[in-house]
Design an enzyme around this catalytic site. Structure first.
Site, PDB file in Angstrom:
ATOM      1  N   GLN A  56       0.887  -1.168   0.000  1.00 49.25           N
ATOM      2  CA  GLN A  56       0.000   0.000   0.000  1.00 49.25           C
ATOM      3  C   GLN A  56       0.921   1.213   0.000  1.00 49.25           C
ATOM      4  O   GLN A  56       1.452   1.594   1.038  1.00 49.25           O
ATOM      5  CB  GLN A  56      -0.927  -0.010   1.219  1.00 49.25           C
ATOM      6  CG  GLN A  56      -1.691   1.291   1.450  1.00 49.25           C
ATOM      7  CD  GLN A  56      -2.586   1.679   0.287  1.00 49.25           C
ATOM      8  OE1 GLN A  56      -3.163   0.815  -0.366  1.00 49.25           O
ATOM      9  NE2 GLN A  56      -2.692   2.961   0.021  1.00 49.25           N
ATOM     10  N   CYS A  57       1.124   1.817  -1.167  1.00 44.03           N
ATOM     11  CA  CYS A  57       2.138   2.868  -1.306  1.00 44.03           C
ATOM     12  C   CYS A  57       1.601   4.280  -1.111  1.00 44.03           C
ATOM     13  O   CYS A  57       2.377   5.197  -0.826  1.00 44.03           O
ATOM     14  CB  CYS A  57       2.817   2.764  -2.670  1.00 44.03           C
ATOM     15  SG  CYS A  57       3.923   1.337  -2.799  1.00 44.03           S
ATOM     16  N   PRO A  87      -6.092  -1.844   4.973  1.00 46.43           N
ATOM     17  CA  PRO A  87      -6.583  -0.717   5.781  1.00 46.43           C
ATOM     18  C   PRO A  87      -7.614   0.186   5.118  1.00 46.43           C
ATOM     19  O   PRO A  87      -8.223   1.017   5.794  1.00 46.43           O
ATOM     20  CB  PRO A  87      -5.298   0.079   6.075  1.00 46.43           C
ATOM     21  CG  PRO A  87      -4.385  -0.226   4.940  1.00 46.43           C
ATOM     22  CD  PRO A  87      -4.693  -1.650   4.540  1.00 46.43           C
ATOM     23  N   TYR A  88      -7.803   0.051   3.798  1.00 49.39           N
ATOM     24  CA  TYR A  88      -8.716   0.953   3.087  1.00 49.39           C
ATOM     25  C   TYR A  88      -9.871   0.161   2.476  1.00 49.39           C
ATOM     26  O   TYR A  88      -9.858  -1.063   2.444  1.00 49.39           O
ATOM     27  CB  TYR A  88      -7.964   1.710   1.987  1.00 49.39           C
ATOM     28  CG  TYR A  88      -6.869   2.600   2.517  1.00 49.39           C
ATOM     29  CD1 TYR A  88      -7.165   3.814   3.128  1.00 49.39           C
ATOM     30  CD2 TYR A  88      -5.534   2.225   2.424  1.00 49.39           C
ATOM     31  CE1 TYR A  88      -6.154   4.633   3.625  1.00 49.39           C
ATOM     32  CE2 TYR A  88      -4.517   3.039   2.923  1.00 49.39           C
ATOM     33  CZ  TYR A  88      -4.842   4.239   3.521  1.00 49.39           C
ATOM     34  OH  TYR A  88      -3.853   5.041   4.015  1.00 49.39           O
ATOM     35  N   MET A 100      -7.964   0.418  -3.081  1.00 48.06           N
ATOM     36  CA  MET A 100      -6.850   1.230  -3.564  1.00 48.06           C
ATOM     37  C   MET A 100      -6.813   1.080  -5.069  1.00 48.06           C
ATOM     38  O   MET A 100      -6.788  -0.039  -5.586  1.00 48.06           O
ATOM     39  CB  MET A 100      -5.528   0.767  -2.930  1.00 48.06           C
ATOM     40  CG  MET A 100      -4.317   1.573  -3.409  1.00 48.06           C
ATOM     41  SD  MET A 100      -4.465   3.334  -3.018  1.00 48.06           S
ATOM     42  CE  MET A 100      -3.527   4.045  -4.379  1.00 48.06           C
ATOM     43  N   GLU A 156     -13.292   2.996  -7.160  1.00 53.45           N
ATOM     44  CA  GLU A 156     -11.927   2.678  -7.602  1.00 53.45           C
ATOM     45  C   GLU A 156     -11.835   2.646  -9.122  1.00 53.45           C
ATOM     46  O   GLU A 156     -10.823   3.046  -9.699  1.00 53.45           O
ATOM     47  CB  GLU A 156     -11.455   1.352  -6.996  1.00 53.45           C
ATOM     48  CG  GLU A 156     -11.507   1.275  -5.476  1.00 53.45           C
ATOM     49  CD  GLU A 156     -10.879   2.458  -4.761  1.00 53.45           C
ATOM     50  OE1 GLU A 156      -9.953   3.083  -5.320  1.00 53.45           O
ATOM     51  OE2 GLU A 156     -11.321   2.773  -3.642  1.00 53.45           O
ATOM     52  N   TYR A 209     -12.659  13.846  -0.207  1.00 52.87           N
ATOM     53  CA  TYR A 209     -13.701  13.144  -0.954  1.00 52.87           C
ATOM     54  C   TYR A 209     -14.983  13.972  -0.995  1.00 52.87           C
ATOM     55  O   TYR A 209     -15.532  14.253  -2.062  1.00 52.87           O
ATOM     56  CB  TYR A 209     -14.020  11.797  -0.302  1.00 52.87           C
ATOM     57  CG  TYR A 209     -12.908  10.792  -0.245  1.00 52.87           C
ATOM     58  CD1 TYR A 209     -12.955   9.642  -1.029  1.00 52.87           C
ATOM     59  CD2 TYR A 209     -11.826  10.946   0.612  1.00 52.87           C
ATOM     60  CE1 TYR A 209     -11.951   8.684  -0.965  1.00 52.87           C
ATOM     61  CE2 TYR A 209     -10.813  10.007   0.682  1.00 52.87           C
ATOM     62  CZ  TYR A 209     -10.881   8.879  -0.109  1.00 52.87           C
ATOM     63  OH  TYR A 209      -9.887   7.939  -0.051  1.00 52.87           O
TER      64      TYR A 209
END
Length: 614
Positions: free
Chosen positions: A139-140, A271-272, A275, A301, A385
């Site tokens: 996860q960058c 965690p999201y 992505m 997404e 958002y």
């Protein structure tokens, strides 16, 4: 030499990307599950943006083990500059001489990740759904690519990519799989997997995953990839809508450019919600609710394939250009105007929660934030958002929907493959409508500075409440108890969508009047909320119970916190649990902190204990 942030536009990188731009990266990595690290080399092709004025390249790194550096095939001198929190340790690569404008050089860096890598999560077999094999994923976003390899870790630089990844388990990456290229397993049981990303992307979209992964089709250009034991239910959840979503957004913007659109359903500690890694969206298993009601994450997404991935915020201070646009496009995909307004109402609740969390005067509640010296992860919330969406929705209403619809493809064509900031967005929309006197007047009279820089909530739109009125009414009835004659029945929520039940529970949560513990427990029993397969519903019911002081939800809350790592659920549940029973919250976190992704773990620690330096 002191470490400096090299502006132009991005304050969260230490690279000198104003002198050099990476145009292509070849990433050669061996995934070493037993050592929990990646080992290999990355080859950058850099283009000089000055005429021989720079004789060194500075790249972002964070907790990396660098072996050697070659420039055009020859060993090069290099050094670490002093570490600067929270951005890491810059890598300075010395060049014999400057390079002429637009000429390129090749820099080959041997590198290994370390145990302090913030971008990778390594799971034991026990942390996966079928308990058979280890798993890793990256996860960058926002500034974690620098903990995998030295790079210009800024959304203001984009390059093409080749991935050559060796692993004993199947690999997914943010490029098109080079079909049929994987070699037969070597004697050590490992296979080489190749991927090519022909569309230039920023570093935060570099993505890898490897584990016990199988694939199944969900459309003519789409597959879902996940653990074999979950493949059937994931395929069912996504196959009805994925291609419809792609077709719908292509009509609004322009055709999809990435070739395939695939979805990787990750283990539960992701965690999201999702992505937007190109080619392969990484998504939380919490969207697999067995009712197809949570796939708005996929719509979101997918929309990033245009807003964010093709047209990108130049820095995280302008994150609304990624997320506000994506939320706007996502809401144009589904079920017509009443549903768009219904979704926006849910979003408005998330926006008010975020403003309340930070405080109405906090800089992070602005559309354009000041992130100098900050970790962009600390500013992450629903504000870019939802404040971003509401700004675009306001612009749509200001000029008229049909006119705004003509602006959308113009904007996405103008900045295709580029990065921009809010000021370029403003000049672009003003220029587009300059010959339309009505639209031009309205846009020039708009208080842009208030939208960009005022903290707190923006003006609230006049939403169509037709889909929420019934649940607003039901919430009022519950809040009238025990004084009223209302008698709750299971039929009260029959016929409601899960998202309508979400709005009902949110109304209970935000009310100044609180339910008694007995009423909260009754609600869960009559409506079957605690047993809901839909985590959006279950987590909100637990929040209602904790807020009401209902001890019966403590156990299922703690149980859920050990099963899901999505911050949308984990952070508010810990905050509510800590208010009701701080010891149980701390014990639960201590028990499960090894399960959470490093980003999630760090944010929950801040929620529970405050910042470490406080």
């Amino acid at each position: 030499m002191t470490t400096v942030v090299n502006l132009p536009r991005d304050p969260n990188t230490l690279s000198n990307y104003n002198n050099w731009v990476s145009t292509h990266i070849t990433a050669n990595f061996d995934i070493l599950f037993d050592q929990r690290k990646l080992a290999g080399n990355v080859i950058h092709r850099f283009r000089s943006t000055t005429d021989g004025e720079s004789n060194h390249i500075i790249l972002d790194t964070n907790h990396l083990d660098i072996g050697s550096v070659k420039v055009n095939g020859q060993p090069s001198e290099w050094e670490y500059l002093p570490r600067l929190e929270p951005y890491g340790t810059p890598l300075k690569i010395k060049l014999d001489q400057g390079v002429k404008l637009n000429e390129t050089i090749e820099v080959d860096i041997s590198v290994q990740t370390t145990e302090k890598c913030t971008a990778l999560q390594w799971l034991t077999p026990a942390q996966t759904s079928n308990k058979k094999h280890p798993y890793m994923f990256s996860q960058c976003q926002a500034i974690h690519a620098r903990s995998i390899f030295p790079c210009q870790d800024t959304p203001d630089v984009k390059c093409t990519l080749d991935f050559n990844i060796t692993s004993p388990l199947p690999v997914i990456a943010s490029g098109l799989p080079v079909r049929g290229s994987s070699e037969a397993p070597k004697s050590d049981g490992k296979t080489l997997y190749k991927f090519h990303q022909k569309v230039p992307i920023p570093s935060y979209l570099f993505a890898l995953a490897s584990g016990d992964i199988s694939e199944a089709p969900i459309g003519p250009r789409s597959v879902v990839a996940t653990s074999p034991d979950k493949l059937g239910e994931c395929q069912w959840e996504l196959e009805a809508d994925t291609e419809k979503f792609i077709n719908a957004i292509e009509k609004i913007v322009y055709p999809y450019v990435w070739g395939e659109y695939n979805v990787l359903i990750l283990p539960p500690s992701f965690p999201y919600g999702g992505m937007e890694n190109p080619i392969f969206t990484f998504a939380t298993p919490s969207i697999i609710s067995k009712d197809r009601e949570n796939i708005d994450v996929i719509a979101h997404e997918l929309a990033h394939s245009w807003s964010g991935n093709l047209v990108t915020n130049a820095s995280w201070e302008h994150f609304w250009l990624n997320e506000g646009w994506t939320t706007y496009l996502e809401r144009r995909l589904r079920h017509g105007e009443p549903y768009r307004h219904f979704s926006a109402i849910i979003g408005w609740k998330a926006l008010t929660d975020s403003v309340e969390h930070f405080g109405p005067e906090h800089d992070f509640t602005k559309l354009i934030t000041n992130l100098k010296g900050m970790d962009p992860d600390d500013a992450f919330s629903s504000i870019p958002y939802e404040k971003g969406f509401n700004f675009l929705f306001h612009l749509e209403n200001l000029v008229g929907k049909s006119k705004f619809d003509r602006f959308i493809p113009h904007y996405f064509n103008k900045y295709k493959g580029k990065s921009l900031d809010s000021y370029e967005f403003k000049s672009t929309i003003l220029d587009f409508f300059k010959d339309d006197s009505d639209a031009s007047t309205a846009l020039n009279e708009l208080d842009w500075d208030s939208w960009f820089y005022a903290p707190g909530l923006p003006p609230k739109p006049d939403f169509d409440t037709s889909l929420v009125d019934v649940v607003y009414d039901l919430a009022k009835k519950w809040l009238s108890l025990p004084k009223s004659s209302f008698k709750p029945q299971p039929e009260d929520i029959r016929g409601l969508t899960a998202n309508q039940v979400v709005v009902f529970l949110e109304q209970i949560l935000v009310s100044e009047r609180q339910l008694t513990p007995e009423l909260s427990k009754l609600m869960g029993e009559i409506y079957g909320l605690a047993a809901s397969q839909n985590i959006e519903v279950a987590n909100l019911y637990f929040q209602v119970g904790l807020q009401a002081g209902d001890a019966s939800v403590v156990e299922p809350t703690a149980d859920l916190l050990g099963k899901i790592g999505r911050m949308k659920f984990v952070r508010p549940l810990y905050r509510k649990l800590a208010k009701f029973d701080r010891k149980r919250a701390l014990d639960t976190f201590e028990k499960h902190k090894g399960f959470y992704h490093p980003i999630c773990r760090a944010m929950v620690e801040k929620d529970l204990f405050g910042k470490k330096d406080e």
